[in-house]
Design an enzyme around this catalytic site. Structure first.
Site, PDB file in Angstrom:
ATOM      1  N   ASP A   1      -5.800  -1.832   4.249  1.00 17.88           N
ATOM      2  CA  ASP A   1      -6.129  -0.590   4.940  1.00 17.88           C
ATOM      3  C   ASP A   1      -6.256  -0.920   6.419  1.00 17.88           C
ATOM      4  O   ASP A   1      -7.016  -1.831   6.789  1.00 17.88           O
ATOM      5  CB  ASP A   1      -7.444  -0.028   4.399  1.00 17.88           C
TER       6      ASP A   1
ATOM      7  N   ASP B   1      -6.852   1.025  10.149  1.00 22.26           N
ATOM      8  CA  ASP B   1      -7.205   2.284  10.805  1.00 22.26           C
ATOM      9  C   ASP B   1      -7.444   2.054  12.284  1.00 22.26           C
ATOM     10  O   ASP B   1      -8.127   1.088  12.667  1.00 22.26           O
ATOM     11  CB  ASP B   1      -8.487   2.874  10.203  1.00 22.26           C
TER      12      ASP B   1
ATOM     13  N   ARG C   1       0.847  -1.207   0.000  1.00 21.75           N
ATOM     14  CA  ARG C   1       0.000   0.000   0.000  1.00 21.75           C
ATOM     15  C   ARG C   1       0.870   1.240   0.000  1.00 21.75           C
ATOM     16  O   ARG C   1       1.806   1.364   0.791  1.00 21.75           O
ATOM     17  CB  ARG C   1      -0.900   0.013   1.242  1.00 21.75           C
TER      18      ARG C   1
ATOM     19  N   ARG D   1      -7.264  -1.015  -2.731  1.00 18.12           N
ATOM     20  CA  ARG D   1      -6.068  -1.099  -1.894  1.00 18.12           C
ATOM     21  C   ARG D   1      -5.796  -2.525  -1.464  1.00 18.12           C
ATOM     22  O   ARG D   1      -6.717  -3.308  -1.277  1.00 18.12           O
ATOM     23  CB  ARG D   1      -6.177  -0.186  -0.684  1.00 18.12           C
TER      24      ARG D   1
END
Length: 167
Positions: free
Chosen positions: A99, A101, A85, A96
């Site tokens: 990811d 978070d 990424r 992507r």
């Protein structure tokens, strides 16, 4: 130790293989940052924002860690990069390989240029709230004073995302 809740998502292959294989490999990497105390199933979700892309697989984990929030973020970004990424390129909300978070970090509220905790869009994203509600249904959002289940119920009244659990 603090408990951090982390969202995971992928919709294109990485060196580890399919998005499913990527998420499983990423979870092994995340285990090196602390103790994973809970993980959701994988959920197939429709893309949000930029819709001309493959469906996503999403999940959430709870991890007990001694890392401070910004250090944890740095480690998450390094894991993303290790799976191919590059956040500096590509379409916003586009395809992507991985990811990661930070959704919540204990009861902390942070708002720096580098990091916002709780994640600023947590209450608007079914693909985050569904797996998070699976592993932490009674967890209270420190700013909104609503549980993850209540936030999901609020969202379901206004949004009809196509989510398929348990894949």
């Amino acid at each position: 130790m603090e408990t951090a809740y982390i969202a995971l998502g992928a919709n294109i292959p990485s060196f580890a293989g399919s998005p499913r294989e990527t998420l499983e490999a990423a979870i092994l990497c995340l285990a090196e940052l602390g103790t994973i105390v809970s993980r959701s199933r994988l959920y197939e979700t429709a893309p949000v924002g930029y819709t001309d892309q493959p469906t996503f697989l999403n999940a959430a984990i709870a991890i007990e860690t001694i890392l401070e929030p910004e250090t944890l973020l740095d480690r998450l970004l390094a894991i993303e990069r290790s799976f191919g990424r590059d956040r500096s390129h590509g379409i916003p909300n586009g395809p992507r390989t991985l990811d990661l978070d930070i959704l919540l970090y204990g009861n902390r509220i942070l708002n720096t240029q580098k990091l916002q905790v709780p994640h600023p869009r947590i209450a608007q994203r079914a693909f985050v709230l569904i797996p998070l509600s699976e592993i932490a249904p009674g967890r209270i959002h420190p700013q909104l004073n609503r549980s993850m289940t209540q936030l999901l119920q609020d969202l379901e009244k206004h949004d009809e995302d196509l989510i398929h659990g348990g894949r």
